[in-house]
Design a protein around this motif. Structure first.
Motif, mmCIF file in Angstrom:
data_model
loop_
_atom_site.group_PDB
_atom_site.id
_atom_site.type_symbol
_atom_site.label_atom_id
_atom_site.label_comp_id
_atom_site.label_asym_id
_atom_site.label_seq_id
_atom_site.Cartn_x
_atom_site.Cartn_y
_atom_site.Cartn_z
ATOM 1 N N LEU A 374 -11.887 -6.185 3.412
ATOM 2 C CA LEU A 374 -10.684 -6.919 3.020
ATOM 3 C C LEU A 374 -10.986 -8.410 2.896
ATOM 4 O O LEU A 374 -10.568 -9.056 1.933
ATOM 5 C CB LEU A 374 -9.570 -6.691 4.047
ATOM 6 C CG LEU A 374 -8.256 -7.450 3.812
ATOM 7 C CD1 LEU A 374 -7.644 -7.061 2.474
ATOM 8 C CD2 LEU A 374 -7.278 -7.197 4.947
ATOM 9 N N GLY A 375 -11.691 -8.966 3.871
ATOM 10 C CA GLY A 375 -11.984 -10.389 3.868
ATOM 11 C C GLY A 375 -13.019 -10.798 2.835
ATOM 12 O O GLY A 375 -13.097 -11.968 2.459
ATOM 13 N N ASN A 382 -6.740 -3.479 -5.965
ATOM 14 C CA ASN A 382 -6.397 -4.737 -6.630
ATOM 15 C C ASN A 382 -7.684 -5.485 -6.993
ATOM 16 O O ASN A 382 -7.878 -5.874 -8.137
ATOM 17 C CB ASN A 382 -5.526 -5.606 -5.729
ATOM 18 C CG ASN A 382 -5.124 -6.914 -6.394
ATOM 19 O OD1 ASN A 382 -4.323 -6.932 -7.327
ATOM 20 N ND2 ASN A 382 -5.681 -8.032 -5.933
ATOM 21 N N ASP A 383 -8.564 -5.630 -6.000
ATOM 22 C CA ASP A 383 -9.839 -6.308 -6.213
ATOM 23 C C ASP A 383 -11.002 -5.329 -6.379
ATOM 24 O O ASP A 383 -12.015 -5.693 -6.971
ATOM 25 C CB ASP A 383 -10.151 -7.234 -5.028
ATOM 26 C CG ASP A 383 -9.189 -8.399 -4.928
ATOM 27 O OD1 ASP A 383 -9.334 -9.345 -5.705
ATOM 28 O OD2 ASP A 383 -8.286 -8.359 -4.074
ATOM 29 N N GLU A 392 -16.526 -0.351 -6.831
ATOM 30 C CA GLU A 392 -16.565 -1.111 -8.076
ATOM 31 C C GLU A 392 -15.524 -2.219 -8.024
ATOM 32 O O GLU A 392 -14.384 -1.996 -7.572
ATOM 33 C CB GLU A 392 -16.296 -0.205 -9.274
ATOM 34 C CG GLU A 392 -17.364 0.870 -9.481
ATOM 35 C CD GLU A 392 -17.041 1.781 -10.658
ATOM 36 O OE1 GLU A 392 -15.886 1.730 -11.141
ATOM 37 O OE2 GLU A 392 -17.936 2.528 -11.086
ATOM 38 N N LEU A 393 -15.901 -3.408 -8.481
ATOM 39 C CA LEU A 393 -14.963 -4.527 -8.538
ATOM 40 C C LEU A 393 -14.115 -4.428 -9.799
ATOM 41 O O LEU A 393 -14.607 -4.059 -10.871
ATOM 42 C CB LEU A 393 -15.709 -5.858 -8.539
ATOM 43 C CG LEU A 393 -16.479 -6.242 -7.279
ATOM 44 C CD1 LEU A 393 -17.222 -7.560 -7.499
ATOM 45 C CD2 LEU A 393 -15.556 -6.369 -6.084
ATOM 46 N N MET A 402 -15.725 -11.912 -4.507
ATOM 47 C CA MET A 402 -15.939 -11.265 -3.202
ATOM 48 C C MET A 402 -15.792 -12.238 -2.030
ATOM 49 O O MET A 402 -16.589 -12.248 -1.095
ATOM 50 C CB MET A 402 -17.310 -10.576 -3.157
ATOM 51 C CG MET A 402 -17.447 -9.447 -4.152
ATOM 52 S SD MET A 402 -18.990 -8.507 -3.971
ATOM 53 C CE MET A 402 -20.202 -9.718 -4.476
ATOM 54 N N ASP A 403 -14.767 -13.070 -2.116
ATOM 55 C CA ASP A 403 -14.535 -14.042 -1.041
ATOM 56 C C ASP A 403 -13.046 -14.244 -0.824
ATOM 57 O O ASP A 403 -12.381 -14.992 -1.539
ATOM 58 C CB ASP A 403 -15.203 -15.379 -1.375
ATOM 59 C CG ASP A 403 -15.038 -16.406 -0.259
ATOM 60 O OD1 ASP A 403 -14.481 -16.052 0.787
ATOM 61 O OD2 ASP A 403 -15.482 -17.553 -0.450
ATOM 62 N N HIS A 404 -12.526 -13.557 0.175
ATOM 63 C CA HIS A 404 -11.143 -13.759 0.614
ATOM 64 C C HIS A 404 -11.144 -14.343 2.019
ATOM 65 O O HIS A 404 -10.287 -14.032 2.847
ATOM 66 C CB HIS A 404 -10.353 -12.445 0.553
ATOM 67 C CG HIS A 404 -10.032 -12.008 -0.852
ATOM 68 N ND1 HIS A 404 -10.994 -11.502 -1.705
ATOM 69 C CD2 HIS A 404 -8.878 -12.048 -1.569
ATOM 70 C CE1 HIS A 404 -10.437 -11.228 -2.882
ATOM 71 N NE2 HIS A 404 -9.167 -11.558 -2.825
ATOM 72 N N GLY A 405 -12.136 -15.192 2.256
ATOM 73 C CA GLY A 405 -12.274 -15.850 3.557
ATOM 74 C C GLY A 405 -13.510 -15.433 4.317
ATOM 75 O O GLY A 405 -13.885 -16.060 5.300
ATOM 76 N N VAL A 406 -14.168 -14.334 3.849
ATOM 77 C CA VAL A 406 -15.361 -13.834 4.548
ATOM 78 C C VAL A 406 -16.458 -13.526 3.523
ATOM 79 O O VAL A 406 -16.734 -12.361 3.229
ATOM 80 C CB VAL A 406 -15.039 -12.569 5.384
ATOM 81 C CG1 VAL A 406 -16.241 -12.154 6.218
ATOM 82 C CG2 VAL A 406 -13.829 -12.798 6.278
#
Length: 484
Positions: A374-375, A382-383, A392-393, A402-406
């Motif tokens: 998730l992070g 969605n992503d 798959e993205l 690939m960066d939602h904070g992590v």
């Protein structure tokens, strides 16, 4: 000194949180103790929900970078946490000015169960007595005490002088280093530099030997964003960026006589046109763009960007020879390298959190596969999608990089489904081997940095002899009580 307006906000923050505790407004009748040992016993890592049954499984979180990329996606992020954990979350993620908005929100009486903050801010909050100690919980956690989840030595980054832990990592925080155009090294039949003289010779070649092959004298050896991340060069003199503490006294190594030869070396680069003349006004984006557009052969930046720089050029041209590579900097006379480690971001639980047990459950969960995906990857469907085990993205996911904070994490049991970008692993290994944190005492560094930058620029650009600049820098730091 801390500005008066900032002191008022900080005092209001402390008074608001501590006042709430005194009034007994914790909401669950079981607020953690303010001193002594840690609060209530830790829930078992394999069954963390048992303690949480005593309180409503909901959380009010404030985070700076963790969450969705837009307000709409932030709502999806909240729902995804609830789907994965059963915890109902309200996630506040300001678009800008995070620290100011965090302080203002808390000072106005808003309560939070979890905060994502920097180590510097954590130290400030610890001093004000507004954070729950988590030492015992970490020790008893089957998740967080596993060295494959978080390496044992990493905890030293967040421990206080008396060995207590108040914050748990939100991600792997990397470090900075010189990043070189390794393809230019190969093209010019050079070797990676080791000593200051080596660096000078390589950077001079990048300036004079037309490494981009366009027949024009339009390249520089080195570019920086001001004084941003010169640690790899000052390592040659064994000097740490920011503060060091010895015998209870604070000092700034860049303001000592030992720094003079490094300033003189940088001045030599500047005088000979090897150092980008706009380094004093560059921001990091300008610096990166010079590197990506074949204008400069070395920059000083984060380990993660080694991979992103390589990936950017590869995406633009699959046949490119472009190769960015991280270097360990320059060893001192004892053969020791000294790189800079970024201050870690941490999860902390305020002492007046209404759902502290659920907050702890969330912190443990944050280091598991679902949370890491998730992070990093983002929100499922969605992503990214899972097609029979093949990740798959989506287009949205690719845009979000690939960066939602992590962007990076510690847990070795959770491999990146797409692997690491070229050069990142080697750069991260250098950080883990040679990089350490700087000491940033609350309220001092911001004022000290202005003085250090001012006189460093004068030394590097030749406005003052390096020895005079260092002398004046030190005198001013002492006069303003920023060093002992």
């Amino acid at each position: 000194m801390i500005p008066k307006s900032k002191k008022i906000v900080q005092s209001a923050l402390a008074a608001m949180l501590l006042g709430t505790i005194v009034a007994g407004c914790s909401g669950n009748g079981g607020a953690p103790a303010q001193s002594g040992g840690d609060a209530a016993a830790s829930p078992k890592a394999d069954a963390p929900k048992s303690d949480a049954k005593k309180e409503e499984r909901s959380l009010h979180i404030m985070a700076g970078v963790i969450g969705g990329k837009t307000p709409e996606e932030n709502t999806l992020f909240e729902k995804e946490i609830e789907r994965l954990t059963g915890i109902k979350v309200k996630l506040d993620k300001p678009a800008s000015d995070y620290d100011q908005k965090l302080l203002a929100a808390i000072a106005s009486g808003e309560k939070f169960d979890l905060l994502q903050i920097s180590k510097e801010k954590m130290n400030l909050f610890i001093d004000q007595g507004i954070l729950t100690p988590l030492t015992d919980k970490v020790k008893q956690s089957k998740v967080l005490s596993d060295p494959n989840v978080i390496p044992t030595g990493e905890w030293d980054q967040v421990k206080t002088k008396d060995g207590k832990i108040y914050g748990v990592f939100t991600k792997y925080q990397g470090g900075t280093m010189p990043i070189i155009r390794e393809d230019w090294i190969k093209k010019l039949n050079l070797k990676d530099p080791v000593t200051l003289d080596d660096y000078y010779n390589v950077l001079k070649a990048f300036k004079e030997q037309d490494p981009d092959g366009n027949g024009k004298a339009d390249t520089y050896g080195l570019s920086t964003a001001g004084m941003y991340e010169l640690q790899g060069f000052f390592s040659a003199a064994g000097l740490k960026q920011r503060y060091v503490e010895k015998d209870g006294k604070l000092d700034v190594p860049y303001s000592t006589d030992a720094a003079i030869p490094v300033y003189e070396w940088l001045n030599k680069l500047y005088k000979e046109g090897i150092l980008d003349p706009n380094f004093t006004t560059n921001d990091t984006a300008k610096m990166r763009n010079l590197f990506l557009s074949d204008r400069v052969g070395m920059i000083t930046y984060w380990d993660a960007w080694v991979g992103m720089l390589n990936n950017t050029r590869k995406t633009q041209d699959p046949n490119t020879a472009f190769e960015a590579k991280g270097l360990p900097g320059i060893a001192d006379k004892d053969g020791k390298f000294m790189l800079r480690r970024g201050d870690p971001d941490v999860w902390v639980i305020p002492v007046n959190a209404e759902h502290p047990n659920t907050a702890w459950e969330f912190i443990e969960w944050w280091h598991t596969k679902d949370a890491i995906y998730l992070g990093s990857l983002g929100i499922k469907d969605n992503d990214w999608t899972d097609n029979g085990g093949k990740i798959e993205l989506t287009k949205t996911g690719k845009d979000h990089a690939m960066d939602h904070g992590v962007p990076f994490w510690y847990n070795k049991n959770v491999p990146n489904p797409f692997g690491l970008l070229p050069g990142v692993k080697e750069a991260q290994d250098l950080v883990m081997k040679y990089a350490t944190l700087e000491l940033t005492p609350s309220g001092k560094w911001t004022d000290a940095e202005k003085i250090i930058t001012d006189y460093s620029f004068k030394a590097i650009t030749g406005q003052m002899p390096a020895a005079d600049a260092v002398k004046k820098m030190r005198e001013e730091l002492k006069a303003k009580k920023l060093i002992d």
